[in-house]
Design an enzyme around this catalytic site. Structure first.
Site, mmCIF file in Angstrom:
data_model
loop_
_atom_site.group_PDB
_atom_site.id
_atom_site.type_symbol
_atom_site.label_atom_id
_atom_site.label_comp_id
_atom_site.label_asym_id
_atom_site.label_seq_id
_atom_site.Cartn_x
_atom_site.Cartn_y
_atom_site.Cartn_z
ATOM 1 N N CYS A 40 0.697 -1.129 0.021
ATOM 2 C CA CYS A 40 -0.238 -0.053 0.004
ATOM 3 C C CYS A 40 0.810 1.356 0.138
ATOM 4 C CB CYS A 40 -1.093 0.061 1.097
ATOM 5 S SG CYS A 40 -0.122 0.148 2.818
ATOM 6 N N CYS A 65 -0.428 -5.337 6.555
ATOM 7 C CA CYS A 65 -0.446 -4.164 7.568
ATOM 8 C C CYS A 65 0.378 -4.554 8.882
ATOM 9 C CB CYS A 65 -1.714 -3.600 7.937
ATOM 10 S SG CYS A 65 -2.836 -3.295 6.563
ATOM 11 N N CYS A 87 -2.727 2.391 8.244
ATOM 12 C CA CYS A 87 -3.998 2.328 8.510
ATOM 13 C C CYS A 87 -4.537 1.757 9.916
ATOM 14 C CB CYS A 87 -4.742 1.259 7.594
ATOM 15 S SG CYS A 87 -4.080 -0.350 7.843
HETATM 16 FE FE1 FES Z 1 -1.170 0.499 4.445
HETATM 17 FE FE2 FES Z 1 -2.623 -1.066 6.220
HETATM 18 S S1 FES Z 1 -3.203 -0.468 4.283
HETATM 19 S S2 FES Z 1 -0.509 -0.301 6.434
#
Ligand code: FES
Length: 121
Positions: free
Chosen positions: A27, A100, A56
């Site tokens: 991400c 994550c 996130c």
């Molecule tokens: Fe990037 Fe969770 S979506 S750390």
């Protein structure tokens, strides 16, 4: 959810002995882990630890959990904390959020490696 709502050890640490960094290739989010080391009987321990993340909710909860798991551990023990340890301590994460939880464990390894590298000189 509890670790997301009340994250432990969040924020920059002044005078850290090392700062680990890890970027999530999935991400693009970033994580920093700050550590302070204490030496006792020839062994080194994580005396204090904190994190900063631009990730996130799952990344925040994982980092909070990781700091709790790592605090007080020797560097060797802390090196052995895996992403799975973090995820299972949180009673699991949805599969889509598993990447994550990698950030914190990998940033901690980076911090320990940088600390060890620095000590060589
Ligand atoms: Fe990037 Fe969770 S979506 S750390």
């Amino acid at each position: 959810m509890e670790h997301f709502r009340n994250p432990r050890n969040m924020g920059e640490m002044k005078g850290a002995d090392a700062i680990g960094e890890y970027g999530n290739p999935v991400c693009g989010d970033l994580m920093y882990i700050y550590i302070k080391i204490r030496e006792e009987n020839g062994k080194e321990y994580i005396n204090d630890i904190s994190f900063q993340t631009f990730g996130c909710a799952a990344a925040i909860a994982s980092s909070s959990m990781l700091t709790e798991l790592a605090k007080g551990k020797s560097l060797d023990e802390a090196m052995n904390i895996t992403r799975d340890d973090v995820a299972s301590s949180l009673d699991g994460l949805p599969p889509i959020k598993l990447h994550c939880s990698n950030l914190a464990a990998d940033a901690l390894k980076d911090a320990i490696n940088k600390y060890r590298e620095k000590k060589k000189y």
